[in-house]
Design an enzyme around this catalytic site. Structure first.
Site, PDB file in Angstrom:
ATOM      1  N   LYS A  60      18.261-125.906  36.228  1.00  0.00           N
ATOM      2  CA  LYS A  60      18.412-124.593  36.875  1.00  0.00           C
ATOM      3  C   LYS A  60      17.072-124.305  37.562  1.00  0.00           C
ATOM      4  O   LYS A  60      16.410-123.290  37.309  1.00  0.00           O
ATOM      5  CB  LYS A  60      18.784-123.538  35.811  1.00  0.00           C
ATOM      6  N   TYR A  94      16.129-124.762  22.127  1.00  0.00           N
ATOM      7  CA  TYR A  94      16.495-125.025  20.732  1.00  0.00           C
ATOM      8  C   TYR A  94      15.251-125.048  19.835  1.00  0.00           C
ATOM      9  O   TYR A  94      15.324-124.672  18.671  1.00  0.00           O
ATOM     10  CB  TYR A  94      17.194-126.381  20.595  1.00  0.00           C
ATOM     11  N   ASP A 111      30.814-129.914  25.910  1.00  0.00           N
ATOM     12  CA  ASP A 111      32.052-129.274  25.421  1.00  0.00           C
ATOM     13  C   ASP A 111      33.031-129.121  26.576  1.00  0.00           C
ATOM     14  O   ASP A 111      34.226-129.385  26.436  1.00  0.00           O
ATOM     15  CB  ASP A 111      31.766-127.869  24.841  1.00  0.00           C
ATOM     16  N   ASP A 168      25.109-124.412  37.064  1.00  0.00           N
ATOM     17  CA  ASP A 168      26.340-123.669  37.383  1.00  0.00           C
ATOM     18  C   ASP A 168      27.246-124.496  38.294  1.00  0.00           C
ATOM     19  O   ASP A 168      28.461-124.587  38.083  1.00  0.00           O
ATOM     20  CB  ASP A 168      26.031-122.277  37.968  1.00  0.00           C
ATOM     21  N   ASP A 192      24.538-129.295  25.768  1.00  0.00           N
ATOM     22  CA  ASP A 192      25.451-128.817  24.725  1.00  0.00           C
ATOM     23  C   ASP A 192      26.675-128.181  25.375  1.00  0.00           C
ATOM     24  O   ASP A 192      27.822-128.490  25.024  1.00  0.00           O
ATOM     25  CB  ASP A 192      24.720-127.793  23.844  1.00  0.00           C
TER      26      ASP A 192
END
Ligand code: IPM
Ligand code: MG
Length: 368
Positions: free
Chosen positions: A188, A142, A248, A220, A244
């Site tokens: 990751k 970001y 969701d 994942d 983020d």
């Protein structure tokens, strides 16, 4: 208690849901004898239209003077459909987080029992799920270097420094201590160097919290496990981008995006906001669920003002409203009768009337 609350309704449904959050805060002030003042600022698309700047200096000044911030949402389809525009509503939110050093975004995934059937996940998988996300908020891809090399190539650098990982890791471990004592760190690290640093630092910090179990998951696998076995998570600690996306996804555990509140905290003023966006497709129609804003207000009462009793009363009022069967369209099911489907404002009023009953009931108990 006297407090000044900065209110940034922002764009789209941000305006209508924030009005309900403010309504509940005003009611808390009345019922519990506090003095909350509200000051309004502009941000996002609205601010661009007025000043050309998605976070005007006046707004930033107002925020720095306040004791807490209630924020709605930013965004507008105009920008989504025009990726080449240089000034964008979301920049206002990102700059606000950075300027105020709000490095920890706390997102509780709380499933109210009455919404067990509102989710598309099977009730037996969901029941009892209770997750607390710590999403790092001022680093990662970001805020890393970004740009275009030429017409055909663009880049966003994913970058984390030790200090950024340490400070959020401490908050996550401390929170786990008063919960089920488990932290799942999501990265990751099988591919990304920044994730390998993340994992290394989290491991080091965990030595100071021997009573808390630490688990590492690749993002994942975490995305899969969240849906497969949400109860296996307690505190989730992760970076800005993964956080983020995963929150969701996790909102489906709570039945709807419209249910999820969040707190962004650092060393200065705290920012409270629903995790959902501006949803222009339903804006201005009274269809938006105000409960995320109301629950964000509850988080503010607790985390910024230390008003635990007031905060719990608001959460309880939401719970009792749901128990009576009231729903906004996003959390209604085929079984919800038409007369229980409320618009944004009526849902706010319903929570307000439960809050009044709770406080009245409590007064009765203490009098006898
Ligand atoms: C969120 C939002 C923001 C983010 C957007 C609006 C910039 O999706 O708060 O989750 O990506 O952080
Ligand atoms: Mg998001």
């Amino acid at each position: 208690m006297k407090k000044t609350i900065a209110v940034l309704p922002g764009d789209g449904i941000g305006r209508e849901v924030t009005a309900e959050g403010v309504k509940i805060l005003k009611q808390v002030a009345n019922l519990f004898g506090h003095d909350f003042g509200f000051v309004y600022g502009t941000i996002g698309h609205e601010a661009i239209e007025q000043t050309g700047n998605p976070l005007p200096d006046d707004t930033l000044h107002l925020l720095r003077q306040s004791d807490a911030i209630l924020f709605g949402a930013v965004g507008h389809p105009h920008y989504d459909n025009n990726p080449s525009l240089a000034v964008r509503p979301e920049q206002g939110l990102l700059r606000m987080r950075k300027e105020l050093d709000l490095f920890a975004n706390i997102r509780p995934i709380k499933l109210f029992d009455d919404l067990l059937h509102a989710s598309s996940i099977k009730p037996e998988v969901l029941k009892g799920a209770d997750i607390l996300f710590f999403r790092e908020l001022t680093g990662d891809v970001y805020f890393g270097e970004k740009g275009r090399k030429d017409h055909h190539t663009a880049y966003d650098v994913m970058v984390y420094s030790r200090h950024e990982v340490e400070r959020i890791a401490h908050l996550a471990f401390q929170a786990a201590r008063s919960r089920r004592k488990k932290v799942t760190s999501v990265d990751k690290a099988n591919v990304l160097e920044s994730s390998r640093l993340w994992r290394q630092v989290v491991q080091e910090i965990s030595a100071q919290y021997a009573d808390v179990q630490l688990e590492h998951l690749f993002v994942d696998a975490a995305a899969m496990k969240l849906i497969q076995n949400p109860r296996s998570f307690d505190v989730v600690l992760t970076g800005n981008l993964f956080g983020d996306i995963l929150t969701d996804e996790a909102s489906q555990i709570a039945g709807s995006m419209g249910m999820l509140a969040s707190a962004s905290v650092g060393h200065t003023v705290g920012l409270y906001e629903p995790i959902h966006g501006s949803a222009h497709d339903i804006a201005g129609k009274g269809l938006a669920n105000p409960l995320a804003s109301i629950l964000s207000a509850a988080l503010m009462l607790d985390l910024s003002f230390g008003l635990k009793k007031e905060s719990m009363a608001v959460v309880r009022a939401v719970e009792l409203t749901l128990r009576q069967g009231y729903r906004t369209p996003d959390i209604a099911t085929g079984e919800t009768p038409d007369n229980k489907i409320l618009n944004t404002k009526s849902m706010g009023d319903a929570v307000g009337s439960e809050l009044e009953k709770i406080v009245a009931g409590e007064a009765l108990i203490t009098e006898t």
